[in-house]
Design a protein around this motif. Structure first.
Motif, PDB file in Angstrom:
ATOM      1  N   ILE A  76      64.285 -31.504  74.487  1.00 19.05           N
ATOM      2  CA  ILE A  76      64.006 -32.901  74.841  1.00 19.05           C
ATOM      3  C   ILE A  76      62.925 -33.484  73.934  1.00 19.05           C
ATOM      4  O   ILE A  76      63.053 -34.614  73.445  1.00 19.05           O
ATOM      5  N   LEU A  77      61.867 -32.727  73.679  1.00 21.14           N
ATOM      6  CA  LEU A  77      60.789 -33.190  72.805  1.00 21.14           C
ATOM      7  C   LEU A  77      61.304 -33.494  71.401  1.00 21.14           C
ATOM      8  O   LEU A  77      61.017 -34.557  70.838  1.00 21.14           O
ATOM      9  N   VAL A  78      62.082 -32.585  70.836  1.00 20.23           N
ATOM     10  CA  VAL A  78      62.632 -32.792  69.493  1.00 20.23           C
ATOM     11  C   VAL A  78      63.557 -34.007  69.499  1.00 20.23           C
ATOM     12  O   VAL A  78      63.491 -34.857  68.603  1.00 20.23           O
ATOM     13  N   GLY A  79      64.404 -34.091  70.507  1.00 20.15           N
ATOM     14  CA  GLY A  79      65.339 -35.218  70.584  1.00 20.15           C
ATOM     15  C   GLY A  79      64.632 -36.563  70.641  1.00 20.15           C
ATOM     16  O   GLY A  79      64.943 -37.469  69.872  1.00 20.15           O
ATOM     17  N   ILE A  80      63.663 -36.679  71.532  1.00 13.95           N
ATOM     18  CA  ILE A  80      62.935 -37.952  71.656  1.00 13.95           C
ATOM     19  C   ILE A  80      62.158 -38.253  70.379  1.00 13.95           C
ATOM     20  O   ILE A  80      62.181 -39.381  69.883  1.00 13.95           O
ATOM     21  N   GLY A  81      61.473 -37.243  69.833  1.00 15.20           N
ATOM     22  CA  GLY A  81      60.698 -37.465  68.607  1.00 15.20           C
ATOM     23  C   GLY A  81      61.551 -37.955  67.455  1.00 15.20           C
ATOM     24  O   GLY A  81      61.162 -38.858  66.716  1.00 15.20           O
ATOM     25  N   LEU A  82      62.735 -37.359  67.304  1.00 14.28           N
ATOM     26  CA  LEU A  82      63.623 -37.777  66.213  1.00 14.28           C
ATOM     27  C   LEU A  82      64.203 -39.162  66.463  1.00 14.28           C
ATOM     28  O   LEU A  82      64.318 -39.975  65.540  1.00 14.28           O
ATOM     29  N   ILE A  83      64.564 -39.445  67.693  1.00 11.65           N
ATOM     30  CA  ILE A  83      65.176 -40.746  67.997  1.00 11.65           C
ATOM     31  C   ILE A  83      64.175 -41.876  67.828  1.00 11.65           C
ATOM     32  O   ILE A  83      64.480 -42.894  67.207  1.00 11.65           O
ATOM     33  N   VAL A  84      62.975 -41.705  68.372  1.00 15.61           N
ATOM     34  CA  VAL A  84      62.009 -42.808  68.291  1.00 15.61           C
ATOM     35  C   VAL A  84      61.252 -42.817  66.971  1.00 15.61           C
ATOM     36  O   VAL A  84      60.579 -43.789  66.651  1.00 15.61           O
ATOM     37  N   GLY A  85      61.356 -41.742  66.204  1.00 18.29           N
ATOM     38  CA  GLY A  85      60.690 -41.711  64.906  1.00 18.29           C
ATOM     39  C   GLY A  85      59.195 -41.518  65.018  1.00 18.29           C
ATOM     40  O   GLY A  85      58.416 -42.281  64.451  1.00 18.29           O
ATOM     41  N   PHE A  86      58.790 -40.502  65.761  1.00 22.77           N
ATOM     42  CA  PHE A  86      57.368 -40.227  65.927  1.00 22.77           C
ATOM     43  C   PHE A  86      57.119 -38.736  65.719  1.00 22.77           C
ATOM     44  O   PHE A  86      57.771 -37.903  66.342  1.00 22.77           O
ATOM     45  N   LYS A  87      56.175 -38.432  64.817  1.00 17.64           N
ATOM     46  CA  LYS A  87      55.844 -37.033  64.484  1.00 17.64           C
ATOM     47  C   LYS A  87      57.087 -36.251  64.067  1.00 17.64           C
ATOM     48  O   LYS A  87      57.319 -35.123  64.491  1.00 17.64           O
ATOM     49  N   THR A  88      57.888 -36.861  63.201  1.00 15.84           N
ATOM     50  CA  THR A  88      59.163 -36.242  62.822  1.00 15.84           C
ATOM     51  C   THR A  88      58.981 -34.930  62.068  1.00 15.84           C
ATOM     52  O   THR A  88      59.832 -34.053  62.156  1.00 15.84           O
ATOM     53  N   LYS A  89      57.898 -34.779  61.336  1.00 12.34           N
ATOM     54  CA  LYS A  89      57.664 -33.492  60.660  1.00 12.34           C
ATOM     55  C   LYS A  89      57.447 -32.390  61.682  1.00 12.34           C
ATOM     56  O   LYS A  89      58.019 -31.314  61.577  1.00 12.34           O
ATOM     57  N   TRP A  90      56.619 -32.647  62.683  1.00 13.02           N
ATOM     58  CA  TRP A  90      56.341 -31.653  63.722  1.00 13.02           C
ATOM     59  C   TRP A  90      57.602 -31.295  64.498  1.00 13.02           C
ATOM     60  O   TRP A  90      57.893 -30.121  64.711  1.00 13.02           O
ATOM     61  N   VAL A  91      58.321 -32.315  64.960  1.00 11.72           N
ATOM     62  CA  VAL A  91      59.500 -32.022  65.783  1.00 11.72           C
ATOM     63  C   VAL A  91      60.620 -31.397  64.951  1.00 11.72           C
ATOM     64  O   VAL A  91      61.412 -30.618  65.479  1.00 11.72           O
ATOM     65  N   SER A  92      60.662 -31.698  63.661  1.00  8.11           N
ATOM     66  CA  SER A  92      61.643 -31.036  62.790  1.00  8.11           C
ATOM     67  C   SER A  92      61.365 -29.542  62.716  1.00  8.11           C
ATOM     68  O   SER A  92      62.289 -28.724  62.778  1.00  8.11           O
ATOM     69  N   VAL A  93      60.106 -29.168  62.595  1.00  5.29           N
ATOM     70  CA  VAL A  93      59.740 -27.748  62.537  1.00  5.29           C
ATOM     71  C   VAL A  93      60.098 -27.053  63.854  1.00  5.29           C
ATOM     72  O   VAL A  93      60.651 -25.946  63.858  1.00  5.29           O
TER      73      VAL A  93
END
Length: 164
Positions: A76-93
């Motif tokens: 869920i964290l990765v999904g929301i981060g990628l969708i809203v475009g926030f801390k994409t480097k962190w959630v990508s890792v």
């Protein structure tokens, strides 16, 4: 090889679209697991064909509730981060880490039994491909082009001109 620091609008659009699609996939998988009271990673982990002792430890009674909770929260964290475009480097890792765990539990390596999958694979499967796509999202962050990361973008300051 010459490097071009600026991306075209079409390239940026394609990267944002890829980020959004992967984000949707992660968010959907997390929400489905969250609202399925009988879901657990235990069966998947116990059927691991590679690094069996590690995955059996994760499936143990003392670990499985933590593993299930972290898996759902991570998705869920990765999904929301990628969708809203926030801390994409962190959630990508984080996403790459999750996908590699899924990959190594049931890798499509020669000599290993095929794990739960939607087709036949050999060395490369969808988990590995999506992890590679997240590496691209990591390397080409688009949160400043489209996402709430844009709100936190540092403004470029123009140097003050000195008067002589």
């Amino acid at each position: 090889m010459e490097q071009n620091p600026k991306l075209t609008s079409v390239q940026t659009f394609a990267l944002v679209a890829m980020r959004l699609l992967i984000g949707w996939h992660f968010l959907f998988e997390g929400v489905i697991k969250l609202y399925s009271p009988s879901w657990s990673a235990k069966g998947y982990l116990l059927s691991a064909t590679y690094m069996q002792s590690f995955f059996q430890w994760l499936a143990s009674e003392s670990m499985i509730s933590v593993v299930d909770t972290l898996n759902i929260a991570g998705l869920i964290l990765v999904g929301i981060g990628l969708i809203v475009g926030f801390k994409t480097k962190w959630v990508s890792v984080i996403g790459i880490g999750l996908l590699l765990l899924y990959f190594f539990a049931h890798p499509p390596f020669p000599g290993y039994a095929q794990g739960p999958s939607e087709g036949s694979y050999w060395i490369v499967n969808k988990n590995l491909i999506e992890a590679a796509a997240l590496l691209v999202v990591f390397l080409f962050p688009t949160e400043y082009a489209f996402g709430i990361g844009r709100l936190f973008m540092k403004k470029k300051t123009e140097p003050a001109h000195q008067l002589n």
